[in-house]
Write a protein that holds these residues in place. Structure first.
Motif, short mmCIF file in Angstrom:
data_model
loop_
_atom_site.label_atom_id
_atom_site.label_comp_id
_atom_site.label_asym_id
_atom_site.label_seq_id
_atom_site.Cartn_x
_atom_site.Cartn_y
_atom_site.Cartn_z
N GLU A 143 -26.85 125.57 -51.09
CA GLU A 143 -26.99 126.46 -52.23
C GLU A 143 -27.19 125.60 -53.47
OE1 GLU A 143 -23.93 129.43 -54.17
OE2 GLU A 143 -24.60 130.09 -52.17
N VAL A 144 -28.18 125.96 -54.28
CA VAL A 144 -28.52 125.21 -55.48
C VAL A 144 -28.64 126.19 -56.65
CG1 VAL A 144 -30.29 123.76 -56.58
CG2 VAL A 144 -29.81 123.50 -54.15
N THR A 145 -28.05 125.84 -57.77
CA THR A 145 -28.20 126.65 -58.98
C THR A 145 -29.36 126.10 -59.79
OG1 THR A 145 -25.84 127.15 -59.04
CG2 THR A 145 -27.06 127.43 -61.09
N LYS B 292 -30.73 129.61 -52.01
CA LYS B 292 -29.84 129.42 -50.86
C LYS B 292 -30.65 129.22 -49.59
CE LYS B 292 -25.87 131.49 -48.56
NZ LYS B 292 -24.93 132.61 -48.54
#
Length: 93
Positions: free
Chosen positions: A1-3, A64
């Motif tokens: 998961e990356v913001t 995600k």
């Protein structure tokens, strides 16, 4: 998961990435979603990279990746790859 954070004064914003799936066809899947919306759900062993490019709005977003495997065994590498994630945009002055 990356913001992913896109500045509020950004316009003409695009997110792009390449992905590859090597899995049992229609049994094991790579899923890629942005803010809960599925962009990619792929399986198979075609051994070629695919590019995905989409417009993205200003604000905070969550990218995600999920790899789901069934119980039928191992028919290949059982892998999903993502590469060359890029966010490009212009800024208003």
């Amino acid at each position: 998961e990356v913001t992913i954070n896109v500045p509020e004064n950004a316009y003409n914003a695009f997110l792009s990435f390449d992905y590859l799936v090597i899995s049992q066809l229609n049994k094991d899947f790579l899923s890629i979603s942005l803010d809960g919306n599925v962009l990619v759900k792929e399986s198979g062993t075609d051994n070629h990279w695919t590019n995905e490019k989409l417009a993205i709005q200003p604000g905070k977003h969550v990218l995600k990746l999920t790899y789901s495997k069934d119980k039928s065994g191992n028919g290949s590498k059982d892998a999903g790859y993502i590469d060359n994630i890029s966010l490009k945009y212009d800024l208003r002055k």
